[in-house]
Scaffold this motif. Structure first.
Motif, short mmCIF file in Angstrom:
data_model
loop_
_atom_site.label_atom_id
_atom_site.label_comp_id
_atom_site.label_asym_id
_atom_site.label_seq_id
_atom_site.Cartn_x
_atom_site.Cartn_y
_atom_site.Cartn_z
N GLY A 553 0.78 -1.23 0.00
CA GLY A 553 0.00 0.00 0.00
C GLY A 553 0.81 1.27 0.00
N LYS A 554 2.14 1.17 -0.11
CA LYS A 554 3.00 2.36 -0.10
C LYS A 554 3.27 2.81 -1.53
CE LYS A 554 5.13 0.87 4.25
NZ LYS A 554 6.38 0.47 4.94
N THR A 555 2.23 3.19 -2.21
CA THR A 555 2.32 3.51 -3.63
C THR A 555 3.06 4.82 -3.89
OG1 THR A 555 0.10 4.47 -3.44
CG2 THR A 555 0.26 2.22 -4.26
N THR A 556 2.92 5.79 -3.02
CA THR A 556 3.61 7.07 -3.21
C THR A 556 5.12 6.87 -3.12
OG1 THR A 556 1.73 8.24 -2.24
CG2 THR A 556 3.82 9.43 -2.39
N GLU A 557 5.56 6.11 -2.14
CA GLU A 557 6.99 5.84 -2.00
C GLU A 557 7.51 5.06 -3.21
OE1 GLU A 557 10.11 3.66 1.13
OE2 GLU A 557 8.00 3.96 1.69
N ALA A 558 6.72 4.12 -3.68
CA ALA A 558 7.13 3.34 -4.85
C ALA A 558 7.30 4.23 -6.08
CB ALA A 558 6.12 2.23 -5.12
N LEU A 559 6.34 5.12 -6.29
CA LEU A 559 6.43 6.02 -7.45
C LEU A 559 7.62 6.97 -7.31
CD1 LEU A 559 2.64 6.85 -7.94
CD2 LEU A 559 4.12 5.61 -9.55
N GLY A 560 7.93 7.36 -6.10
CA GLY A 560 9.10 8.23 -5.88
C GLY A 560 10.39 7.53 -6.28
N ILE A 561 10.54 6.26 -5.91
CA ILE A 561 11.74 5.51 -6.30
C ILE A 561 11.81 5.35 -7.82
CG2 ILE A 561 12.85 3.25 -6.17
CD1 ILE A 561 11.78 3.00 -3.33
N LEU A 562 10.67 5.03 -8.43
CA LEU A 562 10.65 4.84 -9.88
C LEU A 562 11.00 6.13 -10.61
CD1 LEU A 562 7.45 2.62 -10.20
CD2 LEU A 562 9.81 1.91 -10.68
N CYS A 579 5.36 -1.97 -12.77
CA CYS A 579 5.20 -1.48 -11.39
C CYS A 579 4.63 -0.07 -11.35
CB CYS A 579 6.54 -1.52 -10.67
SG CYS A 579 7.08 -3.19 -10.21
N GLU A 580 5.04 0.78 -12.28
CA GLU A 580 4.52 2.15 -12.27
C GLU A 580 3.02 2.16 -12.55
OE1 GLU A 580 5.31 6.61 -14.08
OE2 GLU A 580 6.91 5.10 -14.02
N GLY A 581 2.60 1.33 -13.50
CA GLY A 581 1.17 1.24 -13.76
C GLY A 581 0.40 0.74 -12.56
N LEU A 582 0.92 -0.29 -11.90
CA LEU A 582 0.27 -0.82 -10.71
C LEU A 582 0.20 0.23 -9.59
CD1 LEU A 582 1.70 -4.45 -10.42
CD2 LEU A 582 -0.72 -3.81 -10.49
N ALA A 583 1.29 0.97 -9.40
CA ALA A 583 1.32 1.98 -8.34
C ALA A 583 0.28 3.07 -8.61
CB ALA A 583 2.71 2.59 -8.24
N ARG A 584 0.06 3.39 -9.87
CA ARG A 584 -0.95 4.40 -10.19
C ARG A 584 -2.36 3.86 -9.96
NH1 ARG A 584 0.84 7.73 -15.62
NH2 ARG A 584 2.93 8.33 -14.96
N VAL A 585 -2.62 2.64 -10.48
CA VAL A 585 -3.97 2.08 -10.36
C VAL A 585 -4.33 1.83 -8.90
CG1 VAL A 585 -5.32 -0.02 -10.80
CG2 VAL A 585 -4.07 1.07 -12.66
N LEU A 586 -3.40 1.30 -8.12
CA LEU A 586 -3.67 1.01 -6.72
C LEU A 586 -3.38 2.20 -5.81
CD1 LEU A 586 -2.23 -2.62 -6.51
CD2 LEU A 586 -4.62 -1.91 -6.72
N GLY A 587 -3.01 3.32 -6.41
CA GLY A 587 -2.70 4.51 -5.64
C GLY A 587 -3.78 5.56 -5.75
N ASP A 588 -3.43 6.68 -6.38
CA ASP A 588 -4.36 7.81 -6.44
C ASP A 588 -4.80 8.16 -7.86
OD1 ASP A 588 -3.88 7.95 -3.75
OD2 ASP A 588 -2.38 9.52 -3.90
N ASP A 589 -4.38 7.38 -8.87
CA ASP A 589 -4.64 7.76 -10.25
C ASP A 589 -5.06 6.53 -11.05
OD1 ASP A 589 -4.77 9.03 -12.69
OD2 ASP A 589 -2.60 9.21 -12.95
N VAL A 590 -6.28 6.05 -10.81
CA VAL A 590 -6.74 4.83 -11.48
C VAL A 590 -6.81 5.04 -12.99
CG1 VAL A 590 -8.56 3.11 -11.61
CG2 VAL A 590 -8.06 4.22 -9.43
#
Length: 904
Positions: A553-562, A579-590
């Protein structure tokens, strides 16, 4: 009862019949002059309704949908509208025509079935004679004007005002029969349905019939969707079928139903498909000489030059320059083949300008050329190019074009295996072995072949990165293919000591395998101990770190690393994109995540890169479900399932895609198809996967009668292993059945603290269910609609309605569930299964279920009583009891419920 021509706008006049039948035209002209009129059936507009899509196959669909499509066309015939069906042999056009004939007959009207037969098209009036029209043999042999007049009289007498004529394979109809049909139509109009293969519109007979009958409905038979192919395969092979095998059959057949059945039948006979441990698996080549019987009808009308051009294009598959040269140098042949539906010319920028269709025909043509005919350029691509970002639907290959790409991908990678094997046999070092093993993974090489390569490679060479790549491939093969995870871990530990410079790389691979097999926390410990000596080690470790963050659930941190990652290795670049697509869909930008995934999915297909297809498709599917884009999901699945399952490291994505699709099919009321998809997901998965929808046991999610206990066990297991996002998605299904108040505390604490807006919103839904608070559920529904989309908002509204009902306010519950249906904007009708849990609590008796539809039809209590043979007072008692249980107060509210969520 005569067929109505009111909508067909018949126009009578003394105009001449325009017909290109040679001298037969003079006879038809004479009949028109004698009768003083000519006729034509014209519709006020081209019909586009009725079928679920403009072009839709019948074969392979469930009976209900097939009957509906046939009934729509039969209705048009009964209104006097003529119909033209165009499709390749094996496309289902004859099946649809026969169904239409059955529907016309069921409506009490007559039908005349005329069949064109190729060997008999030179014999005058044979088609009509075989259809049952009384033809004098002597007259037929002379074919004089008198003989034609008698044949016309006989047909006119047989075909009355309430009869429709159906002609199958009009291209093989003898000319005399065609002329007599037109002449009879001049005398007395009747609707006609005729079928022919593509490219025959300019033939004399087909053109004349079209000119005379003016078909207002012209349908081209599209190839079957993947799910239709899947149904056909399961009908022929009862039980579970390996998903990779279904994909191979779908690719080879091109979605033509007859070819699907023929491939399965021949493979089952020759042992290429076998059942072992309850699963049907493809164990050999699907091509068999028996398939020539379905190939011949496709090419029987082609000239020698046309076949030669088709064969040249088939043998040049993957070599865009050679194909371009053929297309340019033989424009006439290419036009003929394209019109015949046997050559697909790319409608958009593509690495391959044309391809043979169906792929089974291409396979037949390829049997005449060695495998090394496939040219490969220096970049390792089969003439492909990096495309610009693709927009959904406009540039993704759909239907048959997707099958062509899948076939092209298979051909290319088979060529790669041959080329890389040759290079490895000349120099058996770790670099060439790693390249060969990569290609073998793509084509799903036999375990014995992979073991042979691994057995001849030393991991003590001068290139530690290449040695590590071989070691990683070996571990993946053991963990996922052989399902020996512990053995793979032990093997990687040995290899880390053997290749110390690649410690970080091999530790990252071990962590990745742990992550895929339900041990995310162990993966984190492994990464903490790893030693990143090489750049590729750091990239591998970053990849596992990012996927672990997303799952937790740490999608913001994941996107920051990417965003700051400078990844260069092609494998990890592709993994980072998923991973970037997954972080967006499961984060704040479906929505943005879905578009990102579709864009990269298009690039993966375009460049024939199967190692990324399933990952991006799964990401897009998760987002589409959240957003309620179920039509888009259906098309996406149809594209992806045409491709073989990706490499072993992609299996969890394909299994997740099967599982998610099964859930949606269950929502849509297609329980049998849901179970088939779930069985294929189970066959692919080795354990519970790291992301939402990746369940090892599907039945507990699909069976509404299953208790919540096993679901809550899954939730606790996922939460304990660090898969917060997957735990929350599973908790929604568990809590909707029965909220575990004591067991949700840890989940709610972790979920509400997640960076992911999706995870927080769904956790809020679980908390509201646990609290049994109607106001909280109403607020949650609003949040879900803004964050996730309509599906989960509708689920929350249904849960609120159920809670209102349990609190004794049945009328408010019914109003709430009705509002949920309407607010979903059409998704309610698409997903009746979501309302099944509300329908289940109605507890209507059989007699009440019998009475309610009659009341809704407007029948008075006395009429209802007569209909079901009870007294009027008893009928009123049942009606009032049903009103109370359903939560309605009058007939209007009852009709509203029946028109939306209520299933009797």
């Amino acid at each position: 009862m005569p067929i109505s021509y009111g909508r067909a706008a018949l126009r009578y006049g003394r105009s001449l019949v325009r017909c290109r039948f040679g001298w037969l035209g003079d006879y038809i002209h004479l009949v028109a002059e004698q009768r003083g009129h000519s006729t034509s059936v014209r519709a006020t507009g081209v019909w586009h309704g009725g079928l679920s899509r403009t072009e839709s196959p019948v074969a392979g669909r469930d009976e209900r949908r097939a009957r509906s499509e046939a009934a729509d066309l039969a209705g048009r015939l009964l209104e006097g509208v003529s119909v033209q069906l165009v499709g390749l042999p094996g496309s289902g056009r004859s099946t649809l025509a026969r169904r239409v004939a059955g529907e016309v007959a069921a409506a009490g009207h007559g039908t005349l079935w005329v069949k064109g037969i190729a060997p008999l098209r030179g014999r005058a009036l044979t088609a009509l004679a075989l259809a049952g029209v009384p033809i004098d043999p002597v007259s037929a042999s002379t074919l004089s004007a008198l003989a034609l007049a008698r044949a016309t009289d006989a047909l006119s007498e047989l075909v009355g005002e309430s009869t429709a004529v159906l002609i199958d394979d009009v291209e093989y109809l003898d000319v005399a029969s065609g002329g007599v049909i037109v002449a009879a139509h001049v005398r007395r109009p009747f609707p006609i349905l005729f079928t022919h293969r593509p490219g025959r519109e300019r033939d004399e007979l087909a053109s004349a019939l079209a000119s005379e009958f003016q078909p207002a409905v012209r349908l081209s038979m599209a190839t079957a969707s993947f799910e239709d192919v899947q149904r056909l395969v399961h009908e022929a092979l009862p039980g579970t079928v390996d998903p990779a095998g279904v994909a191979q059959i779908a690719i080879l057949s091109g979605g033509l139903p007859r070819l699907v059945c023929a491939i399965v039948d021949s493979a089952r006979r020759n042992g290429s498909i076998r059942q072992a441990n309850g699963m049907w698996t493809v164990t050999g080549e699907l091509w068999d000489d028996q398939l020539l019987q379905v190939i011949y009808p496709l090419i029987q009308d082609l000239g020698e030059d046309d076949i030669a051009s088709l064969a040249a294009i088939g043998r040049a598959a993957g070599d865009s320059r050679s194909i371009e040269a053929i297309v340019t140098s033989r424009p006439g042949d290419v036009r003929t083949l394209r019109e015949a539906g046997l050559l697909r010319v790319a409608s958009r920028a593509s690495g391959c300008p044309a391809s043979v269709f169906p792929p089974l025909l291409a396979e037949y043509l390829l049997r005449r050329a060695p495998l090394d005919a496939y040219a490969v350029d220096s970049t390792g691509r089969a003439g492909g190019r990096q495309s610009e970002p693709w927009s959904w639907r406009e540039r993704l290959p759909m239907g048959a074009e997707a099958s062509e790409y899948a076939a092209r991908l298979g051909l290319y990678w088979r060529g790669e295996v041959a080329a890389r094997r040759s290079a490895w046999e000349q120099e058996r070092d770790s670099m060439h072995a790693a390249q060969l093993l990569t290609a073998m993974d793509v084509v799903a090489a036999e375990p014995g072949e992979i073991a042979t390569v691994l057995g001849h490679v030393s991991l003590t060479g001068d290139d530690p990165a290449a040695c590590a790549a071989v070691a990683a491939r070996s571990a993946v093969h053991r963990a996922i293919v052989q399902r020996d995870v512990d053995g793979a871990f032990a093997e990687l530990d040995e290899d880390r000591a053997l290749i110390p410079d690649a410690d970080g790389y091999l530790s990252a691979f071990k962590a990745h395998l742990a992550f895929l097999n339900g041990h995310a926390r162990e993966a984190a410990d492994l990464l903490a101990q790893a030693k990143p000596h090489l750049a590729v080690c750091r990239e591998a470790m970053t990849g596992v770190t990012v996927e672990s963050l997303i799952a937790s659930g740490k999608t913001t941190e994941a996107l920051g690393i990417l965003a700051t990652d400078d990844c260069r290795d092609p494998m990890f670049v592709g993994h980072s994109a998923i991973c970037e697509g997954l972080a967006r869909v499961l984060g704040d930008d479906v929505t943005g995540g879905v578009e990102w995934a579709l864009d990269h999915l298009g690039n993966a297909i375009e460049t024939l890169e199967p190692r990324l297809i399933d990952g991006h498709a799964y990401t897009a599917a998760v987002g589409m479900i959240l957003l309620g884009r179920l039509d888009d999901l259906e098309d996406l699945v149809d594209i992806v399932f045409r491709f073989p399952t990706g490499t072993p490291l992609q299996r969890h994505f394909r299994a997740g895609l099967f599982s998610l699709t099964a859930v949606v099919r269950n929502w849509e009321g297609e329980a049998d198809q849901a179970r088939r998809l779930a069985a294929q997901a189970t066959a692919l998965s080795t354990c519970i996967g790291p992301y939402p929808g990746m369940w090892h046991s599907q039945e507990r999610y699909l069976d509404p009668a299953a208790g919540p206990g096993p679901l809550w066990e899954t939730v606790r297991e996922r939460l304990a292993n660090g898969y917060l996002a997957a735990a929350v998605f599973s908790a929604v299904s568990a809590a909707e059945r029965c909220a575990d108040v004591a067991g949700t505390a840890c989940l709610i604490e972790a979920g509400m603290g997640a960076e992911s807006a999706i995870v927080r919103a769904l956790t809020g839904y679980v908390a509201a269910l646990a609290a049994a608070d109607t106001d909280q559920l109403a607020a949650v529904a609003t949040t879900l609609r803004a964050t996730c989309g309509p599906i989960y908002a509708m689920r929350a509204a249904i849960s609120r309605a159920l809670l209102l009902r349990r609190q004794g306010d049945a009328h408010a519950a019914t109003a709430a569930v009705g509002a949920a249906w309407h607010e979903a904007g059409g998704l309610g009708g698409r997903c009746p299964g979501l309302f099944a849990r509300f329908n289940a609590v109605m507890d209507l008796t059989p007699r009440e279920r019998e009475v309610i539809p009659l009341v809704a039809r407007g029948l008075a209590s006395s009429a209802v009583a007569d209909e079901v043979e009870i007294t009027r007072r008893t009928a009123e008692t049942h009606t009032l009891a049903a009103y109370r249980k359903i939560g309605v107060r009058n007939r209007r509210e009852l009709c509203d419920a029946l028109a939306t969520w209520l299933v009797i």
